[in-house]
Design a protein around this motif. Sequence first.
Motif, mmCIF file in Angstrom:
data_model
loop_
_atom_site.group_PDB
_atom_site.id
_atom_site.type_symbol
_atom_site.label_atom_id
_atom_site.label_comp_id
_atom_site.label_asym_id
_atom_site.label_seq_id
_atom_site.Cartn_x
_atom_site.Cartn_y
_atom_site.Cartn_z
ATOM 1 N N ALA A 78 0.829 -1.205 0.000
ATOM 2 C CA ALA A 78 0.000 0.000 0.000
ATOM 3 C C ALA A 78 0.861 1.253 0.000
ATOM 4 O O ALA A 78 1.974 1.263 0.513
ATOM 5 C CB ALA A 78 -0.913 -0.001 1.222
ATOM 6 N N ASN A 79 0.318 2.285 -0.550
ATOM 7 C CA ASN A 79 0.980 3.572 -0.571
ATOM 8 C C ASN A 79 1.075 4.090 0.868
ATOM 9 O O ASN A 79 0.067 4.383 1.496
ATOM 10 C CB ASN A 79 0.178 4.526 -1.448
ATOM 11 N N VAL A 80 2.279 4.191 1.374
ATOM 12 C CA VAL A 80 2.503 4.573 2.767
ATOM 13 C C VAL A 80 1.981 5.978 3.045
ATOM 14 O O VAL A 80 1.377 6.226 4.095
ATOM 15 C CB VAL A 80 4.002 4.454 3.130
ATOM 16 N N ALA A 81 2.155 6.888 2.119
ATOM 17 C CA ALA A 81 1.696 8.263 2.332
ATOM 18 C C ALA A 81 0.171 8.310 2.473
ATOM 19 O O ALA A 81 -0.355 9.025 3.338
ATOM 20 C CB ALA A 81 2.151 9.151 1.190
ATOM 21 N N VAL A 82 -0.537 7.550 1.661
ATOM 22 C CA VAL A 82 -1.998 7.524 1.745
ATOM 23 C C VAL A 82 -2.426 6.913 3.074
ATOM 24 O O VAL A 82 -3.323 7.426 3.750
ATOM 25 C CB VAL A 82 -2.604 6.756 0.554
ATOM 26 N N LEU A 83 -1.781 5.822 3.461
ATOM 27 C CA LEU A 83 -2.113 5.173 4.718
ATOM 28 C C LEU A 83 -1.845 6.092 5.913
ATOM 29 O O LEU A 83 -2.653 6.181 6.841
ATOM 30 C CB LEU A 83 -1.336 3.862 4.866
ATOM 31 N N LEU A 84 -0.720 6.801 5.887
ATOM 32 C CA LEU A 84 -0.426 7.753 6.963
ATOM 33 C C LEU A 84 -1.435 8.895 6.981
ATOM 34 O O LEU A 84 -1.850 9.346 8.052
ATOM 35 C CB LEU A 84 0.994 8.294 6.825
ATOM 36 N N GLY A 85 -1.831 9.366 5.819
ATOM 37 C CA GLY A 85 -2.839 10.416 5.746
ATOM 38 C C GLY A 85 -4.176 9.962 6.316
ATOM 39 O O GLY A 85 -4.824 10.707 7.067
ATOM 40 N N LEU A 86 -4.582 8.736 5.990
ATOM 41 C CA LEU A 86 -5.825 8.194 6.528
ATOM 42 C C LEU A 86 -5.730 7.988 8.043
ATOM 43 O O LEU A 86 -6.690 8.229 8.769
ATOM 44 C CB LEU A 86 -6.187 6.888 5.830
ATOM 45 N N THR A 87 -4.565 7.555 8.505
ATOM 46 C CA THR A 87 -4.360 7.372 9.946
ATOM 47 C C THR A 87 -4.446 8.711 10.676
ATOM 48 O O THR A 87 -5.072 8.821 11.733
ATOM 49 C CB THR A 87 -3.004 6.698 10.211
ATOM 50 N N PHE A 88 -3.826 9.736 10.116
ATOM 51 C CA PHE A 88 -3.903 11.079 10.706
ATOM 52 C C PHE A 88 -5.345 11.567 10.722
ATOM 53 O O PHE A 88 -5.813 12.124 11.729
ATOM 54 C CB PHE A 88 -3.016 12.054 9.926
ATOM 55 N N ALA A 89 -6.069 11.366 9.628
ATOM 56 C CA ALA A 89 -7.465 11.795 9.559
ATOM 57 C C ALA A 89 -8.311 11.059 10.598
ATOM 58 O O ALA A 89 -9.176 11.656 11.246
ATOM 59 C CB ALA A 89 -8.020 11.562 8.152
ATOM 60 N N ALA A 90 -8.057 9.763 10.779
ATOM 61 C CA ALA A 90 -8.809 8.988 11.769
ATOM 62 C C ALA A 90 -8.524 9.496 13.185
ATOM 63 O O ALA A 90 -9.438 9.616 14.004
ATOM 64 C CB ALA A 90 -8.463 7.503 11.655
ATOM 65 N N ALA A 91 -7.269 9.807 13.478
ATOM 66 C CA ALA A 91 -6.913 10.316 14.810
ATOM 67 C C ALA A 91 -7.542 11.691 15.045
ATOM 68 O O ALA A 91 -8.054 11.967 16.144
ATOM 69 C CB ALA A 91 -5.401 10.384 14.956
#
Length: 163
Positions: free
Chosen positions: A42-55
């Motif tokens: 998976a695209n790490v940047a997208v996953l980190l962005g989604l994780t930040f949005a969830a937090a």
Amino acid sequence: LIGGALADRLERRRLLIGCQVAALAINGGVAALMLAEPFGAANVAVLLGLTFAAAANMAIDQPARQAATPAIVGMAALPSAITLQMVAQQVTFPLALPLVGFLNSRMEPGEVYALTLLAWAGVLPLVTSWGAPEPCALLPPGVEKSVIFAMEKLRDALQQWSE
């Protein structure tokens, strides 16, 4: 602080509905990413962005949920409601882990994660059925003033504690 200020200044029911819709969209994005790239490429940047949005979403959702509880159940039932909530969390967590393990043995992880999105089929109608709690009238108007007010109260409490 910002989540608490928003919970104090805005209609909590609408804020909770918005948080739940955002959580559904964010987790839908994670599920889509897991289904599209199931082997961890998976695209790490997208996953980190989604994780930040969830937090960030949780930082708004949790104070709003806590502030709405007394208005939903009433002050007389508040201790019982908090107890029931804690018991439900303590019982469901140990039950959920083996269930997820079982599902992971039968399905791909992305499919299991996508399956959890069905929870919003129950959560969203429940949140929309709540009556609208009144916003707190003790704080100064405006979210930014509420944050400053909370920070001043925290500073005063820390100064009293250190004396």
